[in-house]
Design a protein around this motif. Structure first.
Motif, PDB file in Angstrom:
ATOM      1  N   GLY A  62       0.698   4.980 -15.805  1.00 12.62           N
ATOM      2  CA  GLY A  62       2.163   5.373 -15.258  1.00 12.62           C
ATOM      3  C   GLY A  62       2.067   5.387 -13.530  1.00 12.62           C
ATOM      4  N   PHE A  63       2.995   6.539 -13.013  1.00  9.38           N
ATOM      5  CA  PHE A  63       3.066   6.676 -11.586  1.00  9.38           C
ATOM      6  C   PHE A  63       2.024   7.506 -11.162  1.00  9.38           C
ATOM      7  N   THR A 101       0.650  -1.307   0.018  1.00  8.76           N
ATOM      8  CA  THR A 101      -0.160  -0.128   0.079  1.00  8.76           C
ATOM      9  C   THR A 101       0.930   1.304   0.055  1.00  8.76           C
ATOM     10  N   ASN A 102       2.228   1.060  -0.403  1.00  9.71           N
ATOM     11  CA  ASN A 102       3.030   2.315  -0.196  1.00  9.71           C
ATOM     12  C   ASN A 102       2.841   2.860  -1.735  1.00  9.71           C
ATOM     13  N   PRO A 103       2.600   4.383  -1.840  1.00 12.86           N
ATOM     14  CA  PRO A 103       2.781   5.067  -2.987  1.00 12.86           C
ATOM     15  C   PRO A 103       4.112   5.289  -3.206  1.00 12.86           C
ATOM     16  N   PRO A 104       4.611   5.579  -4.216  1.00 17.39           N
ATOM     17  CA  PRO A 104       3.821   5.745  -5.639  1.00 17.39           C
ATOM     18  C   PRO A 104       3.470   4.198  -6.128  1.00 17.39           C
ATOM     19  N   TYR A 105       2.221   4.274  -6.896  1.00 18.89           N
ATOM     20  CA  TYR A 105       1.980   3.360  -7.569  1.00 18.89           C
ATOM     21  C   TYR A 105       2.236   3.307  -9.018  1.00 18.89           C
ATOM     22  N   VAL A 106       2.311   2.326  -9.767  1.00 23.83           N
ATOM     23  CA  VAL A 106       2.638   2.239 -11.449  1.00 23.83           C
ATOM     24  C   VAL A 106       1.487   1.118 -11.836  1.00 23.83           C
ATOM     25  N   GLY A 107       0.997   1.524 -12.994  1.00 21.36           N
ATOM     26  CA  GLY A 107       0.138   0.575 -13.695  1.00 21.36           C
ATOM     27  C   GLY A 107      -0.196   1.081 -14.987  1.00 21.36           C
ATOM     28  N   ASP A 108      -1.620   1.005 -15.514  1.00 20.96           N
ATOM     29  CA  ASP A 108      -1.937   1.430 -16.819  1.00 20.96           C
ATOM     30  C   ASP A 108      -1.460   2.755 -17.339  1.00 20.96           C
ATOM     31  N   LYS A 119       9.392  -2.962 -18.453  1.00 19.81           N
ATOM     32  CA  LYS A 119      10.172  -1.816 -17.573  1.00 19.81           C
ATOM     33  C   LYS A 119       9.339  -0.250 -17.275  1.00 19.81           C
ATOM     34  N   VAL A 120       9.477   0.091 -16.005  1.00 24.02           N
ATOM     35  CA  VAL A 120       8.771   1.260 -15.965  1.00 24.02           C
ATOM     36  C   VAL A 120       9.581   2.594 -15.646  1.00 24.02           C
ATOM     37  N   GLY A 121      10.938   2.664 -15.778  1.00 24.65           N
ATOM     38  CA  GLY A 121      11.556   3.769 -15.708  1.00 24.65           C
ATOM     39  C   GLY A 121      12.117   4.054 -14.302  1.00 24.65           C
ATOM     40  N   ALA A 122      11.851   3.549 -13.326  1.00 21.62           N
ATOM     41  CA  ALA A 122      12.237   3.630 -11.882  1.00 21.62           C
ATOM     42  C   ALA A 122      13.539   2.793 -11.659  1.00 21.62           C
ATOM     43  N   THR A 123      14.223   3.254 -10.612  1.00 24.68           N
ATOM     44  CA  THR A 123      15.469   2.470 -10.342  1.00 24.68           C
ATOM     45  C   THR A 123      15.379   1.782  -9.233  1.00 24.68           C
ATOM     46  N   VAL A 137      19.520  -0.717 -10.990  1.00 21.53           N
ATOM     47  CA  VAL A 137      18.744  -1.497 -12.204  1.00 21.53           C
ATOM     48  C   VAL A 137      17.686  -0.766 -12.183  1.00 21.53           C
ATOM     49  N   GLU A 138      16.941  -0.989 -13.530  1.00 22.98           N
ATOM     50  CA  GLU A 138      15.636  -0.616 -13.902  1.00 22.98           C
ATOM     51  C   GLU A 138      14.588  -1.631 -13.470  1.00 22.98           C
ATOM     52  N   LEU A 139      13.545  -1.304 -12.756  1.00 23.77           N
ATOM     53  CA  LEU A 139      12.517  -1.811 -12.046  1.00 23.77           C
ATOM     54  C   LEU A 139      11.369  -2.180 -13.283  1.00 23.77           C
ATOM     55  N   GLU A 140      11.087  -3.639 -13.250  1.00 25.77           N
ATOM     56  CA  GLU A 140       9.863  -4.081 -14.025  1.00 25.77           C
ATOM     57  C   GLU A 140       8.364  -4.187 -13.340  1.00 25.77           C
ATOM     58  N   HIS A 141       7.594  -3.891 -14.095  1.00 29.81           N
ATOM     59  CA  HIS A 141       6.203  -4.184 -13.885  1.00 29.81           C
ATOM     60  C   HIS A 141       5.664  -5.737 -14.132  1.00 29.81           C
TER      61      HIS A 141
END
Length: 409
Positions: A56-57, A47-54, A355-359, A346-350
């Motif tokens: 974006g962030f 439940t920690n923001p930020p969230y990423v999905g359809d 890849k979501v563009g976050a480290t 590294v770059e994180l993946e959903h």
């Protein structure tokens, strides 16, 4: 190449950061990590923001398909299963899984594993070879009963805040959740040592790590008791007076770290400054007097650095083989292509969007004959229920569906 911990199965009963970071490291080194979460919502970090999905962030309420960036970082290389450990069926299921595991890692609040019936003795009764690792804030039983084991509380009690900051300022929190990040490193060391010992004896054991113990043990690296008795403040800001010149100095466009306590380095620094006469000053010629007059010497050095750009200071001192480096911003470090190439970040993946563009955190251990790293994105809650309960325990689809209908998973 193989991974160092291939063939090791870990049951992960952790939440938040201290425990999940430990199991993340084990998963990155090749262990099969089965993360056990509550079917009512899982790890509180989900439940920690930020969230990423359809879309974006975002920092608003999570929508269908959104995943917390925290989870994308901490739950990589782990299988997610759901078990209600408060139910008799759920506890029995966990004990069945433990029969097939090598390691259990948990960081529940004090007394919780006992109340749930999944403490070390409970697990060892069905699997005497288990290595059971506990990460607690203050040990168990706690040496501070009733005190919640949050990172900032552990920092406060450890003394690390007292030595962080400037002498004329307040105690300062370390800029990262250092207790949460340090304790799992010790826990992993303990787990690996216990696995090696089990290889000799065939017996498992309970490995316990206290976040407070970890920070307190590091406090003793500096002899604050002796230095304080001699009149030196525990907080010294950006300088270490006993090693002066040693500190962070302001430049015309930023800051630079300089270490020049050896005679050769000092000569290189002072000659670069155009002040070789400092070497003949009785206040600075030897270490004892230099410590007493550290503020004066630091002021001279800073007067020089303020007249130059950071890049220029670094270039001049490196040419003289004086240890130095620019003080970089967090964004500069996270975007450093050399660190990305080495896998430190590294770059994180959903799990569905790639890849979501976050480290995210990398695995900063390199092996000559083994592969490590995080190559599987975090799973959605309970994504591996069928694979684990069916493949490992042999439960049929009907049995799994019945357990879910009764709320056990």
């Amino acid at each position: 190449m193989q991974r160092p911990l291939e063939g090791i199965r870990v049951l992960d009963l952790t939440v938040a950061l201290a425990g999940p970071y430990g199991s993340l490291l084990l998963g990155g080194m090749g262990a099969e990590v089965i993360r056990v979460e509550s079917p009512s919502g899982g790890d509180i970090a989900r439940t920690n923001p930020p969230y990423v999905g359809d879309h974006g962030f975002h920092f608003g309420a999570p929508e269908e398909g959104d995943v917390s960036l925290t989870i994308l970082n901490r739950a990589r290389n782990k299988k997610s299963v759901t078990i209600d450990l408060k139910s008799a069926e759920g506890r029995a299921l966990l004990l069945d899984l433990a029969k097939h595991a090598d390691v259990v890692i948990e960081n529940m609040s004090e007394g919780a594993t006992g109340r749930l019936g999944v403490a070390y003795d409970d697990i060892a009764a069905v699997n005497p070879a288990i290595v059971y690792a506990s990460i607690k804030a203050f040990g168990e039983p706690s040496i501070y009963p009733g005190t919640k084991g949050m990172d900032i509380i552990v920092q406060a009690l450890s003394g690390i805040m007292d030595v962080t900051g400037f002498a004329d300022g307040p105690p300062t929190r370390f800029g990262l959740p250092i207790a949460d990040l340090l304790a799992p490193l010790y826990a992993c060391n303990g787990i690996l040592a216990a696995l090696i010992q089990r290889g000799r004896t065939g017996k498992g054991q309970h490995v316990e790590v206290s976040m407070l113990d970890c920070l307190a043990s590091l406090m003793a690296e500096e002899h604050f008791d002796i230095f304080s008795g001699a009149g030196y403040p525990t907080r010294s800001g950006n300088f270490t007076d006993r090693l002066v010149p040693f500190g962070v100095y302001e430049t015309s466009d930023g800051h630079v770290a300089i270490v020049a306590f050896s005679p050769a380095w000092m000569r290189g620094l002072f000659e670069t400054m155009g002040r070789p006469d400092i070497l003949d000053d009785s206040r600075f010629a030897t270490r004892g007097p230099r410590m007493k007059h550290a503020s004066e010497l630091n002021a001279m050095i800073q007067q020089w650095t303020r007249g130059h750009r950071t890049e220029e200071v670094v270039s001049l001192l490196i040419a003289r083989q004086v240890p130095c480096g620019p003080v970089r911003t967090a964004l500069e470090v996270l975007g450093d292509p050399r660190l990305r190439e080495r896998g430190a970040v590294v770059e994180l993946e959903h799990p569905r969007h790639g890849k979501v563009g976050a480290t995210g955190m990398g695995l900063p251990i390199r092996f000559s004959a083994a592969q490590v790293g995080f190559d599987r994105p975090a799973e959605e809650l309970g994504a591996s229920n069928e694979a684990v309960f069916g493949g490992m325990l042999g439960l049929g689809a009907g049995e799994i569906a019945a357990l879910k209908a009764r709320g056990a998973i």
